[in-house]
Design an enzyme around this catalytic site. Structure first.
Site, short mmCIF file in Angstrom:
data_model
loop_
_atom_site.label_atom_id
_atom_site.label_comp_id
_atom_site.label_asym_id
_atom_site.label_seq_id
_atom_site.Cartn_x
_atom_site.Cartn_y
_atom_site.Cartn_z
CE LYS A 122 -4.38 1.05 0.09
NZ LYS A 122 -5.51 0.21 -0.37
CG ASP A 162 -7.45 3.05 -0.90
OD1 ASP A 162 -7.89 1.90 -0.91
OD2 ASP A 162 -7.58 3.80 0.09
P1 NDP Z 1 -13.07 7.56 -2.85
O1 NDP Z 1 -12.00 8.56 -2.62
O2 NDP Z 1 -13.61 7.36 -4.20
O3 NDP Z 1 -14.30 7.84 -1.88
C1 NDP Z 1 -14.14 7.90 -0.49
C2 NDP Z 1 -15.49 8.18 0.13
O4 NDP Z 1 -15.41 8.08 1.55
C3 NDP Z 1 -15.99 9.56 -0.17
O5 NDP Z 1 -17.39 9.54 -0.22
C4 NDP Z 1 -15.49 10.33 1.06
O6 NDP Z 1 -16.17 11.54 1.30
C5 NDP Z 1 -15.78 9.33 2.13
N1 NDP Z 1 -14.98 9.59 3.32
C6 NDP Z 1 -13.67 9.92 3.39
N2 NDP Z 1 -13.31 10.11 4.66
C7 NDP Z 1 -14.40 9.90 5.40
C8 NDP Z 1 -14.65 9.94 6.78
N3 NDP Z 1 -13.69 10.26 7.67
N4 NDP Z 1 -15.91 9.65 7.19
C9 NDP Z 1 -16.88 9.36 6.29
N5 NDP Z 1 -16.70 9.30 4.98
C10 NDP Z 1 -15.46 9.56 4.55
O7 NDP Z 1 -12.48 6.20 -2.27
P2 NDP Z 1 -12.95 4.70 -2.54
O8 NDP Z 1 -14.40 4.64 -2.78
O9 NDP Z 1 -12.02 4.11 -3.52
O10 NDP Z 1 -12.60 4.04 -1.12
C11 NDP Z 1 -13.57 3.84 -0.10
C12 NDP Z 1 -13.13 2.70 0.79
O11 NDP Z 1 -13.00 1.50 -0.01
C13 NDP Z 1 -11.77 2.86 1.46
O12 NDP Z 1 -11.78 2.20 2.70
C14 NDP Z 1 -10.82 2.12 0.51
O13 NDP Z 1 -9.64 1.71 1.15
C15 NDP Z 1 -11.70 0.94 0.14
N6 NDP Z 1 -11.34 0.21 -1.08
C16 NDP Z 1 -11.17 0.83 -2.27
C17 NDP Z 1 -10.88 0.09 -3.41
C18 NDP Z 1 -10.73 0.68 -4.75
O14 NDP Z 1 -10.48 -0.05 -5.70
N7 NDP Z 1 -10.87 1.99 -4.93
C19 NDP Z 1 -10.71 -1.37 -3.33
C20 NDP Z 1 -10.97 -1.93 -2.04
C21 NDP Z 1 -11.27 -1.14 -0.97
P3 NDP Z 1 -15.55 12.97 0.84
O15 NDP Z 1 -15.94 13.13 -0.59
O16 NDP Z 1 -16.17 13.95 1.76
O17 NDP Z 1 -14.06 12.89 1.03
O1 2IT Z 2 -7.77 -1.78 -1.01
C1 2IT Z 2 -7.71 -2.24 -2.16
O2 2IT Z 2 -7.84 -3.44 -2.40
C2 2IT Z 2 -7.46 -1.30 -3.26
N1 2IT Z 2 -7.41 -0.10 -3.03
C3 2IT Z 2 -7.27 -1.81 -4.66
C4 2IT Z 2 -5.86 -2.25 -4.87
C5 2IT Z 2 -5.48 -2.62 -6.28
O3 2IT Z 2 -4.29 -2.87 -6.48
O4 2IT Z 2 -6.34 -2.67 -7.17
#
Ligand code: NDP
Ligand code: 2IT
Length: 449
Positions: A122, A162
């Site tokens: 990461k 992420d």
């Molecule tokens: P984004 O940046 O696209 O979206 C993040 C979201 O979470 C936004 O709506 C943001 O709001 C909100 N957020 C951020 N901080 C907080 C907080 N303190 N309290 C409440 N809401 C919050 O990120 P992702 O959708 O990619 O990621 C979301 C989660 O999924 C994370 O835990 C990430 O690690 C996990 N994840 C992501 C993957 C990926 O492929 N992208 C894969 C697997 C897991 P705001 O707009 O206000 O910042």
């Molecule tokens: O938390 C996760 O699994 C991710 N943010 C995606 C990682 C990746 O390499 O696609």
């Protein structure tokens, strides 16, 4: 085991998210260690918590007014026993070494579950992208890559997105990597589809999470159709989770961001989700805007000091936390049970506190921990790497059907491992054990390195 966790805490105090992630995995794998005494002699626990490499670097950049800023960049290369390092990059002010280590540690087991050959890593920065112009984002990404490029490569370490890192940032990062290395390769995943990205990668985490939920419900002869669903977040994962739930007949009534949440009793539909994408992805604005277009919805500001989030206290059958770590506290978990929630499926990484997890485990709720439920994202990243190696692109149907097969097999692997080690039906034990066994046996095969 408790002594071991205490030692880790004493060695790196302050890395509380990392301690939390380690404690959860180690609690589950006790029976594996008991069944394999050679693991203790080989110090597999001591080895698996120590990153193979940590890269920490200065990221200087200039804003649009000419002011110079300095952020900290990280890449934690945790484990490469089953493949090259793989995992996302997070740009968020809360990023520190403990957060990076927790995410890299989780990634090791998650990637192991995908059935593909990927190690765990990461990275990211404490840079806050909020309110920054496209040019500022580009300069930041370029500066970040001028150091990171020497540590990564398509056979070494393959970052992706992420929180705070989506297609725009991956584009700027890739551009700088290509210039510095004079090489067009599959070094990043989550690329745009016209220059090497896989179809369905943007949707994969959320879609995969919903496929996993459907598998869990099927064990009780239930379906998502007609079920009221609470979703938190409104970013990449939340949007695609909501979209797939709507496809499958679920009724999604909430979405949130870091400022607050919306409650739409009528349920979201394709048009409303399109509007959410416009607000969050194009305008990069607040979810609160939803109410201006759909005045029937309610908006509630979030008070981060509360011991619960009212979002989780609406009547629902299924909950999909898709925002942030530790967003579900003990009181939220209790509220869910009180409201008759049947299923909690984690799209975000480690969104439930240990106390909330205990509430779920002691209940009859179907509870899927993130390393199993959100593995669809990195799984399709693995499929993007495969397509890049072959220099061809699969159609969306092909990627989607492979994603479904992978989520089904992760679900089965969790159930099988849980049953084998005496915790039938526990997705927490199953995910941790199945992920752990594959990585540890690869480490032992490869000797003391
Ligand atoms: P984004 O940046 O696209 O979206 C993040 C979201 O979470 C936004 O709506 C943001 O709001 C909100 N957020 C951020 N901080 C907080 C907080 N303190 N309290 C409440 N809401 C919050 O990120 P992702 O959708 O990619 O990621 C979301 C989660 O999924 C994370 O835990 C990430 O690690 C996990 N994840 C992501 C993957 C990926 O492929 N992208 C894969 C697997 C897991 P705001 O707009 O206000 O910042
Ligand atoms: O938390 C996760 O699994 C991710 N943010 C995606 C990682 C990746 O390499 O696609």
């Amino acid at each position: 085991m408790d002594d071991f966790i205490q030692k880790i805490k004493a060695r790196d105090p302050g890395e509380k998210e990392f301690h939390q992630a380690v404690a959860e995995v180690f609690e589950s794998v006790k029976p594996v260690l008991d069944a394999n005494p050679e693991y203790r002699r080989a110090a597999v626990l001591e080895r698996i918590v120590e990153p193979e490499r940590v890269i920490l670097f200065r990221v200087p950049w200039m804003d649009d007014e000419g002011q110079v800023h300095v952020n900290r960049g990280y890449r934690v290369e945790m484990n490469s026993a089953i493949g090259p390092y793989k995992g996302g990059l997070r740009f968020h002010p809360s990023v520190n070494l403990g957060v990076m280590k927790f995410l890299a540690f989780e990634q090791v087991f998650k990637n192991s579950l995908t059935t593909l050959g990927m190690g765990g890593a990461k990275g990211g920065s404490d840079f806050n992208p909020k309110g920054r112009s496209d040019n500022e984002i580009m300069r930041f990404c370029q500066s970040f890559m001028t150091e990171l490029f020497r540590h990564i490569g398509p056979h070494t370490d393959i970052p992706a997105g992420d929180i705070g890192v989506g297609a725009r940032e991956i584009g700027y990062l890739f551009g700088m990597y290509k210039k510095l290395k004079n090489e067009f390769s599959g070094v990043l995943t989550g690329k745009s589809t016209n220059w090497g990205g896989s179809l369905v990668r943007p949707e994969a985490t959320g879609y995969g999470c919903v496929y996993f939920a459907a598998e869990m419900l099927a064990t009780r002869n239930e379906k998502l159709e007609g079920k009221i669903c609470l979703v938190s977040g409104s970013g990449n994962v939340a949007q695609s989770t909501a979209e797939k739930l709507v496809h499958l007949g679920g009724k999604v009534v909430t979405l949130s961001d870091s400022s607050g949440y919306i409650f739409d009793e009528m349920g979201l539909d394709a048009e409303k989700l399109e509007f959410v994408k416009l607000v969050k992805n194009i305008k990069r604005d607040r979810i609160e805007r939803f109410r201006e277009k759909y005045p029937g919805a309610l908006y509630f500001q979030t008070d981060h000091l509360l011991d619960h989030n009212p979002l989780w206290n609406h009547k629902a059958a299924c909950c999909f936390p898709c925002a942030f770590e530790n967003e579900i506290q003990q009181k939220d978990a209790q509220n869910m049970l009180h409201n008759g929630v049947q299923l909690v499926c984690e799209g975000a990484n480690m969104p439930s506190t240990p106390e909330a997890v205990d509430v779920f485990i002691d209940s009859s709720v179907l509870y899927a921990p993130s390393k199993a439920a959100n593995a669809g994202g990195v799984a399709v990243s693995g499929l993007e790497m495969a397509q890049n190696s072959m220099r061809l692109n699969w159609p969306a149907e092909e990627v989607n059907s492979r994603l479904k097969i992978i989520m089904k097999s992760i679900h089965q692997a969790c159930l099988d491992a849980a049953a084998e080690y005496g915790e039938p039906g526990s997705y927490v034990a199953g995910a941790n054990i199945a992920g752990f066994v594959k990585v540890v046996s690869a480490m032992l095969d490869q000797g003391l390195v």
